[in-house]
Design an enzyme around this catalytic site. Structure first.
Site, short mmCIF file in Angstrom:
data_model
loop_
_atom_site.label_atom_id
_atom_site.label_comp_id
_atom_site.label_asym_id
_atom_site.label_seq_id
_atom_site.Cartn_x
_atom_site.Cartn_y
_atom_site.Cartn_z
N VAL A 318 0.85 -1.19 0.00
CA VAL A 318 0.00 0.00 0.00
C VAL A 318 0.89 1.24 0.00
O VAL A 318 1.63 1.49 0.94
CB VAL A 318 -0.94 0.02 1.22
CG1 VAL A 318 -1.89 1.21 1.14
CG2 VAL A 318 -1.73 -1.28 1.30
N SER A 319 0.81 2.02 -1.06
CA SER A 319 1.70 3.16 -1.27
C SER A 319 0.97 4.48 -1.06
O SER A 319 -0.21 4.62 -1.39
CB SER A 319 2.27 3.11 -2.69
OG SER A 319 2.97 4.30 -2.99
N PRO A 320 1.67 5.52 -0.57
CA PRO A 320 1.10 6.86 -0.46
C PRO A 320 1.27 7.67 -1.74
O PRO A 320 0.77 8.80 -1.84
CB PRO A 320 1.92 7.49 0.67
CG PRO A 320 3.28 6.90 0.49
CD PRO A 320 3.04 5.48 0.02
N ASP A 430 7.66 2.51 -5.36
CA ASP A 430 8.03 3.61 -4.46
C ASP A 430 9.51 3.96 -4.63
O ASP A 430 9.97 4.99 -4.11
CB ASP A 430 7.75 3.24 -3.00
CG ASP A 430 6.27 3.28 -2.67
OD1 ASP A 430 5.53 3.99 -3.36
OD2 ASP A 430 5.87 2.60 -1.70
#
Length: 434
Positions: A318-320, A430
């Site tokens: 889960v990436s921002p 990321d």
């Protein structure tokens, strides 16, 4: 193991037959009794069935259980210059200054039967077993038999911009060029002091739980892999990441606001692998905003009465970085391999800001605003009742029987000693090494 004597645990774990590389410590925080957990699940389901208001009103009318509650905060910022950083596993990423300080936020909960649990969220990439053993050993010296391997849960926010070298295992210290005694001491002593402050702060209080969705703050950085889940499994969810945000509110019995613990699934990789400033990333910024809002803007960090942790949740892939992966020419990366012209290094997911500082601010602010709104809506929170439970166990990960349906040969399998594959070395969208 003899969990009440940490040194014997340390000796046992250093034995080649029980090395940390072949064991995993599984800690499960059960602050809520099973009944309250079922309430939380029902509220979530009811939101889709139109029965949310009636159910929430019924639950909110219940009287909360009075617990003994304490909170504490302490600085765990290690060396901020000439120290290898932990997270992206890039030897050239060495600290050259400070962006946001790192903190340990501790909470202690005690029920009427005397069952006690300490929960700590620290601005660390992860809480190594070396840290857990060091913390428990010192706590045993201060409070013999009170805080043990079983009832102390140490967690990390998974920031990729903290100093490294605090593991006792070479794999994690390779890119930092070895063990850092200064950083290890800053982390262990800081966590211990946060727990000491929480212990000294114990007093009667109540707990309540709120939950909602938070959009535009996380994406799945391995969507192709997610599609390998069975269709009936994927059909249960509206998204390919968890959008739930959960806030545990802590109040003194007198009505004083003590703090909050917020859980939301998102990597602390808003600060990318070109960053050389020590930073607690988006969750640290969210905590900064929450504590400033409650303690006053002039309050020095770490000295306010209100302690707000933004703890990590099921952040897996889960990436921002919500703009999604792109190649240097602006085109989308290959969907199946996350590559550009066959190279993983060029497939990067930026955003949502124009630079990593702005992205940290945006994702942190999103978490803060939603957490703050849930916290301040006290009437809509679920009061917690019942006893405190916790579970801690040791698992030998090299000797696990694997069901045939999870084995390519369709025969029962057995785990073996761990090894890292090509995908680990390639990193993620990321950034390489993430």
């Amino acid at each position: 193991h003899d969990h009440d004597t940490p040194r014997s645990i340390r000796d046992d774990l250093r034995d080649p037959t029980t090395t940390m590389a072949t064991r995993a410590s599984l800690s499960l925080l059960l602050l809520l009794c099973l009944g309250v957990l079922s309430y939380a699940v029902k509220i979530d389901v009811a939101q889709h069935e139109g029965g949310h208001d009636a159910l929430l009103d019924a639950i909110s009318s219940l009287a909360p259980t009075t617990y003994r509650i304490g909170r504490g905060i302490y600085d765990v910022t290690g060396p901020t210059a000439e120290e290898g950083m932990m997270g992206y596993a890039m030897p050239q990423q060495r600290a050259e200054g400070l962006h946001l300080r790192l903190w340990a936020r501790a909470y202690i909960f005690v029920d009427s039967a005397g069952t006690r649990l300490a929960f700590v969220s620290s601005d660390l990439c992860m809480t190594m077993q070396s840290v857990k053993l060091g913390v428990i050993e010192r706590l045993q010296g201060l409070y013999p038999g009170l805080y043990t391997m079983e009832n102390v849960m140490l967690t990390g926010t998974h920031t990729h911009s903290g100093p490294g070298g605090f593991s006792w295992y070479a794999l994690y210290d390779i890119t930092t060029l070895g063990f850092s005694e200064k950083n290890y001491e800053a982390i262990v002593s800081g966590i211990v002091q946060a727990i000491v402050r929480a212990h000294n702060d114990l007093g009667d209080g109540v707990l309540s739980l709120s939950r909602d969705w938070l959009d535009e703050s996380n994406i799945n950085r391995s969507p192709y892999a997610y599609l390998f889940n069975p269709p009936q499994e994927r059909a249960k969810y509206a998204w390919d990441t968890d959008k739930n945000i959960t806030v545990l509110r802590l109040d003194r019995a007198t009505g004083e606001e003590l703090g909050a613990i917020t859980w939301f699934a998102v990597h602390c990789t808003s600060m990318n692998n070109t960053n050389k400033l020590i930073s607690s990333d988006n969750k640290g910024y969210a905590a900064y905003l929450f504590e400033k809002a409650k303690n006053g803007n002039r309050t020095i960090m770490g000295q306010g009465n209100f302690v707000a942790a933004f703890a990590q949740s099921n952040e897996g892939d889960v990436s921002p970085n919500t703009k999604g992966p792109h190649c240097p020419n602006g085109q989308a990366c290959d969907f199946a391999t996350s590559t550009c012209n066959g190279k993983t290094e060029e497939c990067i997911s930026p955003g949502p800001g124009d630079n990593m500082y702005e992205s940290t601010q945006i994702i942190g602010t999103n978490q803060f605003k939603k957490a703050m709104s849930l916290f301040d809506n006290k009437a809509g929170a679920v009061p917690l009742q019942g006893p405190i439970h916790f579970i801690h166990t040791w698992v030998n990960m090299t000797n696990i029987t694997v069901d045939a349906k999870f084995v390519p040969t369709n025969k029962t399998g057995q785990t073996c000693q761990a090894a890292y594959g090509y995908s680990f070395a390639a990193g993620t969208t990321d950034g390489p090494g993430a």
